[in-house]
Structure formats: structure tokens, C-alpha cells
Design an enzyme around this catalytic site. Structure first.
Site, short mmCIF file in Angstrom:
data_model
loop_
_atom_site.label_atom_id
_atom_site.label_comp_id
_atom_site.label_asym_id
_atom_site.label_seq_id
_atom_site.Cartn_x
_atom_site.Cartn_y
_atom_site.Cartn_z
N LYS A 212 0.84 -1.20 0.00
CA LYS A 212 0.00 0.00 0.00
C LYS A 212 0.88 1.25 0.00
CE LYS A 212 -1.79 2.52 3.27
NZ LYS A 212 -1.68 3.86 2.69
N GLU A 286 11.05 0.67 9.32
CA GLU A 286 11.92 1.81 8.96
C GLU A 286 11.17 3.06 9.40
OE1 GLU A 286 14.88 1.41 7.72
OE2 GLU A 286 14.81 -0.67 7.07
N CYS A 320 13.62 10.97 6.14
CA CYS A 320 13.76 10.37 7.47
C CYS A 320 15.16 10.56 8.03
CB CYS A 320 13.42 8.89 7.39
SG CYS A 320 14.28 8.07 6.04
N GLU A 417 10.76 15.16 15.29
CA GLU A 417 11.00 15.13 13.86
C GLU A 417 10.06 16.15 13.20
OE1 GLU A 417 9.68 11.58 11.78
OE2 GLU A 417 11.50 11.60 10.57
P1 NAD Z 1 2.77 7.58 8.57
O1 NAD Z 1 3.24 6.63 9.60
O2 NAD Z 1 1.71 8.53 8.93
O3 NAD Z 1 2.24 6.79 7.30
C1 NAD Z 1 3.04 5.85 6.63
C2 NAD Z 1 2.15 4.88 5.91
O4 NAD Z 1 1.43 4.14 6.89
C3 NAD Z 1 1.10 5.50 5.00
O5 NAD Z 1 0.96 4.71 3.85
C4 NAD Z 1 -0.17 5.45 5.85
O6 NAD Z 1 -1.34 5.39 5.09
C5 NAD Z 1 0.04 4.15 6.59
N1 NAD Z 1 -0.66 4.03 7.87
C6 NAD Z 1 -1.17 5.01 8.66
N2 NAD Z 1 -1.72 4.46 9.76
C7 NAD Z 1 -1.56 3.12 9.67
C8 NAD Z 1 -1.88 2.01 10.50
N3 NAD Z 1 -2.50 2.19 11.66
N4 NAD Z 1 -1.53 0.78 10.10
C9 NAD Z 1 -0.87 0.57 8.95
N5 NAD Z 1 -0.55 1.58 8.10
C10 NAD Z 1 -0.87 2.84 8.47
O7 NAD Z 1 4.07 8.31 8.05
P2 NAD Z 1 4.17 9.39 6.91
O8 NAD Z 1 3.75 10.68 7.48
O9 NAD Z 1 3.52 8.91 5.66
O10 NAD Z 1 5.74 9.38 6.61
C11 NAD Z 1 6.62 10.11 7.31
C12 NAD Z 1 7.36 9.25 8.31
O11 NAD Z 1 8.02 8.17 7.65
C13 NAD Z 1 8.45 10.02 8.99
O12 NAD Z 1 8.41 9.75 10.37
C14 NAD Z 1 9.72 9.47 8.36
O13 NAD Z 1 10.86 9.61 9.16
C15 NAD Z 1 9.36 8.06 8.10
N6 NAD Z 1 10.23 7.46 7.07
C16 NAD Z 1 11.20 6.57 7.45
C17 NAD Z 1 12.06 6.03 6.49
C18 NAD Z 1 13.14 5.05 6.89
O14 NAD Z 1 13.71 4.41 6.00
N7 NAD Z 1 13.45 4.91 8.16
C19 NAD Z 1 11.92 6.39 5.15
C20 NAD Z 1 10.94 7.30 4.80
C21 NAD Z 1 10.09 7.83 5.78
#
Ligand code: NAD
Length: 507
Positions: A212, A286, A320, A417
Site C-alpha cells: 500500500k 523503517e 527520514c 522530527e
Molecule cells: P505515517 O506513519 O503517517 O504513514 C506511513 C504509511 O502508513 C502511509 O501509507 C499510511 O497510510 C500508513 N498508515 C497510517 N496508519 C496506519 C496504520 N494504523 N496501520 C498501517 N498503516 C498505516 O508516516 P508518513 O507521514 O507517511 O511518513 C513520514 C514518516 O516516515 C516520517 O516519520 C519518516 O521519518 C518516516 N520514514 C522513514 C524512512 C526510513 O527508511 N526509516 C523512510 C521514509 C520515511
């Protein structure tokens, strides 16, 4: 040429202040000069609506739900996406499971590799179109999607294609086997690249997939499904379902998923881990970061300035591993602040599709609100804010490049963050103090060290609690190099042998 659709983000420095100090030697044009627009004009071939990609075909959600996807650069609607519920996710898993049993698990590695090579080449063929779609959908500058996101995504498919028939060499002395069906959820900051990081190793290892993408950036994932069709990938091997958190939760918790891989916020990652505890599913997480970028007084300062700017303003700071905490040795702190302010003045903020743009649009209104709120907290808590004198488009979600000096460890902007173009500057006197401050965070994803001394680089790298440490550079990625964190930044690796191993059972 100046456009009338812009509004000032902050007052510009007076001509007198622009000619003071080291700035006098630089060419800062300010109001005197503007670039002509240089928009990328390739057709992104975005359909008016997209279904779910299940069993090799696009089909509407069973209950008919859909939601719009807009461009953060101008708030215009781009397309409609199908909203998958638990029954759609179930159908995707059934297709993946059937494809695994009947086709994918029976193919030898070199045959799987051929599909990955084909996907990589087709992506290269359509690189320009994908880059425009990515910038329109996510807001990142076209020069980044064109020169980084799309080529690096293709490189991940090429790299893992090479591994597909060499899995016997992955863990010397051990046999490996795929998990079967894996469930994956990704965020919005590198939509195509995160997709490649997830899909390429999983397929190379012999798994089938239900994935997804994020709800604000699903378009390139669905365009990649067209590439899968073109490459002749057997139906059901990769299934893409679109939707928000509820859809993601259904993907993570499905009983047919033997392994789940999540990239996103620490908060959601923790919720997933809590909900899956005891199910026996393998997981990789991640999550977020708050990296320290540490500059010593003996560093090549001009080079460090470029690394700091890239570390925090690349992809609007939606990274990130962004170097969002700058730790500068006290003796050069004032000089560094002057240099950074000067360099920031030449950053161009605006239309993501303009080839001259350095900083594009913030990905969503919600993210813009979060950044603004955290910046307000920095001012309220006593840090000193500098925002670059730039003009922001009147439509779309934009935030001026910002740096905070006089930041202390207790400030929210030093701990949380921000995921935006905002740098917090702290100082240190000794290497020990730098290490203590750098490690004083719940996260442990990445760090940077800038110094002339090789021995100091080695010492710092061994003491910094971060999964990746860059030395005299920042934000360098390669498919053969593992990436990932520890502490609240998660566990597991993506890229390299280690990342591939995370998609294999050791027998
Ligand atoms: P998010 O956690 O809000 O969403 C990430 C994904 O999870 C989206 O597709 C969202 O629809 C889905 N999601 C939301 N709630 C969920 C649930 N309860 N169960 C399963 N899926 C769910 O994060 P975001 O705002 O989209 O992304 C930003 C974050 O991602 C930042 O904290 C960033 O640091 C992190 N990030 C980490 C890496 C890494 O490699 N460590 C890489 C990119 C981004």
C-alpha cells in the site's frame, strides 16, 4: 521575469545588509533579477482514475469507494484513487498467495531476475514521464525526481535482479527460502523509491507482494503497475491497494502475510508492532529520525555548507535521515551561521515542475500545518528563527527554508522530527560533548561528521548511535549499501545483502 502570483515569505534583507561580510563576494541577485520559468513539459500520462491493482488487473474497490489525489504544488486535482477496504485487501492476498503457490515459487532465480531487469529497463525508458508524475503528485522539485528518485529506483531493480539467481551466496553456509507472501506499507516522501526499496528485494528473494502506497502519493505506484503489465510479470505477484491508515492496518494484519515491512512514522510503527505482537509475523520497521550533522572546526567549511544545505533542504526536508540537528563546534558557529544564511538566499522555492526549483511544495496541507506549528514552538521557546527571503507561490503548500540558532536540547525543535525544511543549530566544544548531544535522542537512523581528521571520523562513527554515518558528505544512497536504524528509528535494513536477507528465511 517576476510573476504576480507570488507573495513574500519574509522581508528581504536590505541591499546594505546583503553587501556586508563574506556576502559581498557572492552574487545574490535578490529582487534585481529573476529566472524565467523553465517548466518540465513531458506528459506524465496520469489517468483520470485508478482502480486497485489485483491479480494483474486494475479493478474498482468492491464497495466502489474512491478519493481524490491532488497536486500539492497548485492544489489541483490529479486523479481519483480507489479506496480499498478489508475485503479488497483480502482479494489482493488471495491473488498473491495463488501466484506464489502456482507460479513464482516454481520459477528459478534467473527467470525471476529477468522480470526485474525488464522492470528496471522499462522504468528507465519512461523515466521522464515518471519524474513529472512524481513531482506533480508529491511536490518534490523535478530536478530531484529526474536525477535522484527515478534513476535510484531503477538502480534498485537492476541491483536486485543481479541477486535473484545468487541467493545461495547470500548467507554463506546457510540455505535461504522466501517467506511466501509479504505485506508492505510505505510513506509519501519518496513514493517510487520506497516502492522499489520494498518490491525489488522481496521479488528477488522469491516472495509475492501486497503493498500500500501513501494516500497522498499513490500515482507512481499505479504507473509502475503498468510497467509490471508491460514486463509480463505474472498476475498476482505484485498487488497494489490504495487507501489510508485503515487500509494499511488491513495489509499489515492479514493472516496470509508471513512477513510485513513498514516504512513510516515511529508512532504508527509502534501501533503496528503492538497489534502484531504474538502473531509470529516477521517484521521490519523503517521509522523516523532526528539526525545530527556534526561539523568540527577543522572541516572544509565550504563543502560542509553544501552538505548541511543538502542534508536539510533536499526533498523539502521530508527525509527520514535529514540532518535536521546541526551540531557546530563553538569556535566556528558564528561563521557557519553567516555562511548558511548566505547560501540559503540563493535557494529557489516554488513550482516543483520548474527545472530551476531547489525546494518544491510541502506534501500536504496537514504536513504544512505540522511544520508551522513546530516552528512556532521554536520561537515561543526562545530559539532565533531565520527564514530565507524568498517568494512563495500563492496556490499550493509552501514553506520557506528556515534555520533556528540558539537552540537548546530541551526545545521541541531539537527533539521532534519536523519533516520539513527547518534546521535546528546547536553548538559543542569537545568531541565527547558532540557525541553526547548527537546521541541524546530517541531516534538512531543517521548522522553526519565533517572533519579533516580520518581518525576522528572513525572514532565518531563507532560512538554515534545511528544506523548510517556519512563522513564529509550527506544523503548518499546506493542499492548495495544497507540503510536502516535502531532505537526508535526501527529495525531491519533495506539495500545490500543485509536488506535482501530481511526477505529470506534462513533454513
Ligand atoms: P505515517 O506513519 O503517517 O504513514 C506511513 C504509511 O502508513 C502511509 O501509507 C499510511 O497510510 C500508513 N498508515 C497510517 N496508519 C496506519 C496504520 N494504523 N496501520 C498501517 N498503516 C498505516 O508516516 P508518513 O507521514 O507517511 O511518513 C513520514 C514518516 O516516515 C516520517 O516519520 C519518516 O521519518 C518516516 N520514514 C522513514 C524512512 C526510513 O527508511 N526509516 C523512510 C521514509 C520515511
Amino acid at each position: 521575469m517576476k510573476t504576480s502570483t507570488t507573495k513574500p515569505a519574509a522581508s528581504r534583507p536590505s541591499r546594505a545588509s546583503r553587501s556586508r561580510g563574506p556576502s559581498a563576494r557572492e552574487l545574490i541577485f535578490g529582487d534585481l533579477w529573476e529566472f524565467d520559468p523553465a517548466p518540465e513539459t513531458a506528459d506524465p500520462h496520469i489517468r483520470s482514475s485508478y482502480g486497485l491493482f489485483i491479480n494483474g488487473k486494475f479493478s474498482p474497490a468492491r464497495k466502489g469507494g474512491s478519493f481524490p489525489s491532488i497536486s500539492p504544488g497548485n492544489e489541483k486535482k490529479l486523479t481519483y484513487l480507489a479506496l480499498a477496504d478489508a475485503t479488497d485487501v483480502d482479494a489482493a492476498y488471495s491473488a498473491a498467495s495463488k501466484a506464489y503457490e502456482k507460479v513464482w515459487s516454481k520459477l528459478p532465480g534467473n527467470e525471476r531476475g529477468k522480470f526485474l531487469y525488464r522492470i528496471a529497463r522499462l522504468l528507465q525508458d519512461r523515466a521522464r514521464e515518471f519524474a513529472v508524475a512524481e513531482s506533480l503528485d508529491g511536490g518534490k522539485p523535478i530536478k530531484e525526481s529526474r536525477d535522484f528518485d527515478v534513476p535510484t529506483a531503477a538502480a534498485h531493480f537492476f541491483y536486485h535482479a543481479g541477486w535473484a539467481d545468487k541467493l545461495d551466496h547470500l548467507a554463506p553456509g546457510r540455505q535461504v527460502a522466501p517467506y511466501g507472501v509479504v505485506g508492505q506499507v510505505i510513506p509519501w516522501n519518496f513514493p517510487l523509491l520506497m516502492l522499489a526499496w520494498k518490491i525489488a528485494p522481496a521479488l528477488a528473494a522469491g516472495n509475492c507482494i501486497v503493498i500500500k502506497p501513501a494516500e497522498t502519493t499513490s500515482i507512481t505506484a499505479l504507473k509502475l503497475c503498468e510497467v509490471f503489465q508491460e514486463a509480463g510479470l505474472p498476475p498476482g505477484v505484485v498487488n497494489v491497494v490504495t487507501g489510508a491508515g485503515e487500509t494499511g492496518a488491513a495489509v499489515m494484519s492479514h493472516p496470509l502475510a508471513s512477513k510485513v515491512a513498514f516504512t513510516g512514522s515511529t508512532e504508527v510503527g509502534k501501533a503496528i508492532m503492538r497489534s502484531l505482537a504474538g502473531t509470529g509475523k516477521k517484521m521490519t520497521m523503517e521509522l523516523g529520525g532526528k539526525a545530527a550533522n556534526i561539523v568540527f572546526e577543522d572541516a572544509p567549511l565550504g563543502q560542509a555548507v553544501e552538505g548541511i544545505i543538502n542534508g536539510i533542504f533536499f526533498n523539502q526536508g521530508h527525509v527520514c535521515c535529514a540532518g535536521s540537528r546541526l551540531l557546530v563546534q563553538e569556535s566556528i558557529a558564528d561563521d557557519m551561521l553567516t555562511r548558511l544564511k548566505l547560501r540559503m538566499q540563493s535557494l529557489r522555492v516554488g513550482d516543483p515542475l520548474d527545472k530551476n526549483t531547489d525546494i518544491g511544495a510541502i506534501n500536504s496541507k496537514e504536513q504544512l500545518t505540522r511544520i508551522s506549528e513546530l516552528v512556532k514552538s521554536g520561537v515561543a521557546e526562545g530559539a532565533e528563527l531565520y527564514q530565507t527571503p524568498c517568494r512563495l507561490p500563492s496556490k499550493g503548500f509552501y514553506f520557506p527554508p528556515s534555520i533556528f540558532s540558539k537552540v537548546t536540547q530541551s526545545h521541541r525543535i531539537a527533539r521532534e522530527e519536523i519533516f520539513g525544511p527547518v534546521l535546528s543549530i546547536l553548538t559543542f566544544r569537545t568531541p565527547e560533548e558532540a557525541i553526547e548531544k548527537a546521541n541524546n535522542t530517541a531516534y538512531g537512523l543517521s548522522a553526519g561528521v565533517w572533519t579533516d581528521k580520518g581518525s576522528r571520523i572513525l572514532k565518531m562513527a563507532s560512538q554515534l548511535k545511528a544506523g548510517v554515518v556519512w563522513a564529509n558528505t550527506y544523503n548518499k544512497f546506493d542499492p548495495s549499501s544497507p540503510f536502516g536504524g535502531y532505537k526508535e528509528s526501527g529495525f531491519g535494513r533495506e539495500g545490500g545483502r543485509q536488506g535482501l536477507l530481511d526477505y529470506c528465511k534462513l533454513l
